[in-house]
Scaffold this motif. Sequence first.
Motif, PDB file in Angstrom:
ATOM      1  N   LEU A 176       0.827  -1.198   0.000  1.00 55.58           N
ATOM      2  CA  LEU A 176       0.000   0.000   0.000  1.00 55.58           C
ATOM      3  C   LEU A 176       0.865   1.253   0.000  1.00 55.58           C
ATOM      4  CD1 LEU A 176      -2.941   1.015   0.162  1.00 55.58           C
ATOM      5  CD2 LEU A 176      -2.748   0.934   2.653  1.00 55.58           C
ATOM      6  N   LEU A 177       1.915   1.263   0.799  1.00 52.79           N
ATOM      7  CA  LEU A 177       2.832   2.402   0.829  1.00 52.79           C
ATOM      8  C   LEU A 177       3.532   2.587  -0.516  1.00 52.79           C
ATOM      9  CD1 LEU A 177       4.437   1.962   4.367  1.00 52.79           C
ATOM     10  CD2 LEU A 177       2.816   3.721   3.647  1.00 52.79           C
ATOM     11  N   LEU A 178       3.858   1.473  -1.168  1.00 50.89           N
ATOM     12  CA  LEU A 178       4.489   1.539  -2.487  1.00 50.89           C
ATOM     13  C   LEU A 178       3.570   2.210  -3.504  1.00 50.89           C
ATOM     14  CD1 LEU A 178       6.882   0.724  -4.298  1.00 50.89           C
ATOM     15  CD2 LEU A 178       5.711  -1.438  -4.726  1.00 50.89           C
ATOM     16  N   LEU A 179       2.281   1.881  -3.460  1.00 47.57           N
ATOM     17  CA  LEU A 179       1.323   2.514  -4.374  1.00 47.57           C
ATOM     18  C   LEU A 179       1.223   4.011  -4.113  1.00 47.57           C
ATOM     19  CD1 LEU A 179      -1.623  -0.067  -4.504  1.00 47.57           C
ATOM     20  CD2 LEU A 179       0.283   0.203  -6.083  1.00 47.57           C
ATOM     21  N   LEU A 180       1.206   4.399  -2.848  1.00 56.14           N
ATOM     22  CA  LEU A 180       1.117   5.822  -2.519  1.00 56.14           C
ATOM     23  C   LEU A 180       2.388   6.560  -2.934  1.00 56.14           C
ATOM     24  CD1 LEU A 180      -0.614   5.629   0.984  1.00 56.14           C
ATOM     25  CD2 LEU A 180      -1.649   6.087  -1.249  1.00 56.14           C
ATOM     26  N   LEU A 181       3.543   5.912  -2.775  1.00 55.25           N
ATOM     27  CA  LEU A 181       4.800   6.520  -3.237  1.00 55.25           C
ATOM     28  C   LEU A 181       4.801   6.672  -4.755  1.00 55.25           C
ATOM     29  CD1 LEU A 181       7.455   4.750  -0.962  1.00 55.25           C
ATOM     30  CD2 LEU A 181       6.795   7.169  -0.932  1.00 55.25           C
ATOM     31  N   ALA A 182       4.250   5.677  -5.447  1.00 53.83           N
ATOM     32  CA  ALA A 182       4.173   5.760  -6.908  1.00 53.83           C
ATOM     33  C   ALA A 182       3.271   6.910  -7.336  1.00 53.83           C
ATOM     34  CB  ALA A 182       3.659   4.437  -7.478  1.00 53.83           C
ATOM     35  N   ALA A 183       2.159   7.103  -6.614  1.00 53.63           N
ATOM     36  CA  ALA A 183       1.269   8.228  -6.923  1.00 53.63           C
ATOM     37  C   ALA A 183       1.973   9.553  -6.666  1.00 53.63           C
ATOM     38  CB  ALA A 183      -0.005   8.127  -6.085  1.00 53.63           C
ATOM     39  N   THR A 195     -14.996   9.890   1.880  1.00 56.57           N
ATOM     40  CA  THR A 195     -13.610   9.884   1.386  1.00 56.57           C
ATOM     41  C   THR A 195     -13.326   8.693   0.471  1.00 56.57           C
ATOM     42  OG1 THR A 195     -12.833   8.616   3.312  1.00 56.57           O
ATOM     43  CG2 THR A 195     -12.827  11.027   3.496  1.00 56.57           C
ATOM     44  N   LEU A 196     -14.302   7.818   0.279  1.00 60.93           N
ATOM     45  CA  LEU A 196     -14.083   6.620  -0.542  1.00 60.93           C
ATOM     46  C   LEU A 196     -13.605   6.951  -1.957  1.00 60.93           C
ATOM     47  CD1 LEU A 196     -14.289   3.535  -0.956  1.00 60.93           C
ATOM     48  CD2 LEU A 196     -16.714   3.851  -1.480  1.00 60.93           C
ATOM     49  N   PRO A 197     -14.267   7.855  -2.714  1.00 68.25           N
ATOM     50  CA  PRO A 197     -13.762   8.162  -4.067  1.00 68.25           C
ATOM     51  C   PRO A 197     -12.351   8.744  -4.055  1.00 68.25           C
ATOM     52  CG  PRO A 197     -15.984   9.034  -3.748  1.00 68.25           C
ATOM     53  CD  PRO A 197     -15.488   8.609  -2.410  1.00 68.25           C
ATOM     54  N   LEU A 198     -12.019   9.516  -3.013  1.00 64.13           N
ATOM     55  CA  LEU A 198     -10.689  10.122  -2.928  1.00 64.13           C
ATOM     56  C   LEU A 198      -9.616   9.061  -2.747  1.00 64.13           C
ATOM     57  CD1 LEU A 198     -11.678  12.992  -0.454  1.00 64.13           C
ATOM     58  CD2 LEU A 198     -11.645  13.082  -2.958  1.00 64.13           C
ATOM     59  N   ALA A 199      -9.862   8.110  -1.850  1.00 64.16           N
ATOM     60  CA  ALA A 199      -8.891   7.040  -1.622  1.00 64.16           C
ATOM     61  C   ALA A 199      -8.744   6.159  -2.856  1.00 64.16           C
ATOM     62  CB  ALA A 199      -9.321   6.201  -0.411  1.00 64.16           C
ATOM     63  N   ILE A 200      -9.843   5.901  -3.552  1.00 63.59           N
ATOM     64  CA  ILE A 200      -9.780   5.088  -4.777  1.00 63.59           C
ATOM     65  C   ILE A 200      -8.931   5.793  -5.835  1.00 63.59           C
ATOM     66  CG2 ILE A 200     -11.149   4.180  -6.704  1.00 63.59           C
ATOM     67  CD1 ILE A 200     -13.374   3.579  -4.714  1.00 63.59           C
ATOM     68  N   LEU A 201      -9.109   7.109  -5.980  1.00 66.40           N
ATOM     69  CA  LEU A 201      -8.312   7.856  -6.962  1.00 66.40           C
ATOM     70  C   LEU A 201      -6.818   7.711  -6.679  1.00 66.40           C
ATOM     71  CD1 LEU A 201     -10.222  11.228  -7.533  1.00 66.40           C
ATOM     72  CD2 LEU A 201     -10.003   9.302  -9.095  1.00 66.40           C
ATOM     73  N   LEU A 202      -6.434   7.812  -5.415  1.00 69.72           N
ATOM     74  CA  LEU A 202      -5.020   7.690  -5.070  1.00 69.72           C
ATOM     75  C   LEU A 202      -4.502   6.282  -5.314  1.00 69.72           C
ATOM     76  CD1 LEU A 202      -4.747   9.807  -1.788  1.00 69.72           C
ATOM     77  CD2 LEU A 202      -3.813  10.341  -4.035  1.00 69.72           C
ATOM     78  N   LEU A 203      -5.285   5.268  -4.937  1.00 70.88           N
ATOM     79  CA  LEU A 203      -4.849   3.883  -5.129  1.00 70.88           C
ATOM     80  C   LEU A 203      -4.679   3.543  -6.608  1.00 70.88           C
ATOM     81  CD1 LEU A 203      -6.976   1.925  -2.475  1.00 70.88           C
ATOM     82  CD2 LEU A 203      -4.516   2.366  -2.428  1.00 70.88           C
ATOM     83  N   ILE A 204      -5.645   3.945  -7.410  1.00 67.10           N
ATOM     84  CA  ILE A 204      -5.576   3.611  -8.840  1.00 67.10           C
ATOM     85  C   ILE A 204      -4.484   4.435  -9.529  1.00 67.10           C
ATOM     86  CG2 ILE A 204      -6.856   3.508 -11.003  1.00 67.10           C
ATOM     87  CD1 ILE A 204      -7.657   1.449  -8.898  1.00 67.10           C
ATOM     88  N   ARG A 205      -4.298   5.684  -9.111  1.00 66.67           N
ATOM     89  CA  ARG A 205      -3.213   6.471  -9.683  1.00 66.67           C
ATOM     90  C   ARG A 205      -1.873   5.809  -9.375  1.00 66.67           C
ATOM     91  NH1 ARG A 205      -2.312   8.617 -13.730  1.00 66.67           N
ATOM     92  NH2 ARG A 205      -4.164   9.952 -13.575  1.00 66.67           N
ATOM     93  N   GLY A 206      -1.692   5.348  -8.142  1.00 59.48           N
ATOM     94  CA  GLY A 206      -0.458   4.662  -7.787  1.00 59.48           C
ATOM     95  C   GLY A 206      -0.287   3.349  -8.516  1.00 59.48           C
TER      96      GLY A 206
END
Length: 541
Positions: A291-298, A346-357
């Motif tokens: 999960l942290l890797l995805l956020l770093l990628a975003a 906040t669900l759509p916001l978290a999804i945007l970050l996860l998919i962007r990452g």
Amino acid sequence: MPAILNFFRSSRPAVVALLLLILLRIVLSIPTLDRSFWTDEAWVANSISDPSIYKMFFPDTWLQTSPPLFLLLSRFFTSIFGPGEASLRSFTFLLSLPALFSFLLLSRQLFLRPFALMAAALILLNPESMRYSTALKQYGVELACCSILLLAIRRYLLTPNTTNFAILLTGSLAAIASGYGLALLLPGITLAIAAPYFSTTSHSIPLGTAIRRTSLFIALSTITLAAVYFFLVKPNSSDDLRQYWRELRASSSLYNAVILTPYGYFRRALPLLPYDLSFSKPLHVLLLCFLLLLLLAATHYLYKNRRHWPHPSVFLPVFAIICIATAATADFLSVYPNGERTGLFTLPLAILLLIRGTQSSFLFVTRFVHIPRLRSLPALLSFALLACLSFLVWQRVNAKDGFLIEDFKSSIGFLKSSAAPADAIWIQGSAAEAYRYYANLLHWEPQHTQVANLGWGCCPRNRPTLPSRSLSSDIQNELEQRLQAPLPGRIWLLYTDRPTHYQFLGFDERLLLRNFFTNRHCQLSVEKSFTAVSVLAFDCP
């Protein structure tokens, strides 16, 4: 309209998959519309059914915690469709459909097709999204408003004209009146209004225009917030509830604030993640690192594309980070809690970050690993995610309790069919509004019914509540005063078994009720359990 047409002109398999997802969401949601109300829904149902609009906002017996525009629109739908569970829930359900389509449209415009399908699956087949989009509470409306506002922000950033500014301004003000949690989006929306000034493309606005629009938005949103707070929130505020939040926050550790609270936002977006995170389990540590890797990628994507600011593909992830950080800060300061319901917006916001990452990580890998079949991996992952989420939601819908929280519908129906006209009925304070709603719906008016004045838990108006060390003795005294000896032959009890109610009370009122009758030589003759609700009967000499 052109965006919608382009959406349907895009890849036909992707459009078919998205439409099937929407159809699956509808098919799975409709059967849950007539499930029993739980306590909070019964409060709202009784208030919007009250002939007086004033009493809808200020009920006599409890504090109104639902926002005004949500109440007014629900009241309008109730006047059209009637007072049943399905009709009362129709407003949130019908609003969720265009809102979900807005998020699908946004995802298709921000991400490549397989990643857009992942985003669609995460929001359409999210169990909590489905539960509260078919509930008579504002949480599903907050989720819908957030999705619509994201699309409005994108539209404004691409074409920052007066019309799109007016749409964003009107939508933001309506959102404040529809869900109190949406006020936490205002800092991000303020930045979005000013952002086109920093654009290096033709879609920029002069400094004076940016200042005027930002000032107007801040002024109108402040006036709206102040009006809602002073006229509705403050008169309906619960000091005990705020104290309860503060005590929960004070008892939590730094680990909860730094790790578990941010993790909760993303676990809500990806329900396949474990609910309780433990560093003693290697799999949990691995999932957290991923999960942290995805956020770093975003974050790397945002840094690499900073020159394209404020293009929506760059701005919206920043907007999501700002809003989630604001919500986490509000939770830490005990201003607004981050619960499964209250943090659903906040669900759509978290999804945007996860998919962007996820998309950024994949594109980064494909730059260095040249394997032809690797390019089909996102499509396989999206369909695997779709299958897992479909199975998860299908299990929840077809489980014994499904999306039920408290089954007052069945319990009060059983009580009506089992209690004799001469029997006495004692209704726990927490179950009072649910009993009132279903007794009216069933046209049942038993003569010997008494509703407790104490033990309400959250949000009674002008009544002693908690946390109070004398509350148990107060309830004992109320029973002795209102059920004086000799006790009637059979006494029925209706009370909730929901754990959070007794956690809030600070003691188990059920044991007090049982002991009161047992100590008076009454025999337990009937004990029937429903989902988080119990019905008991005592035969007294």
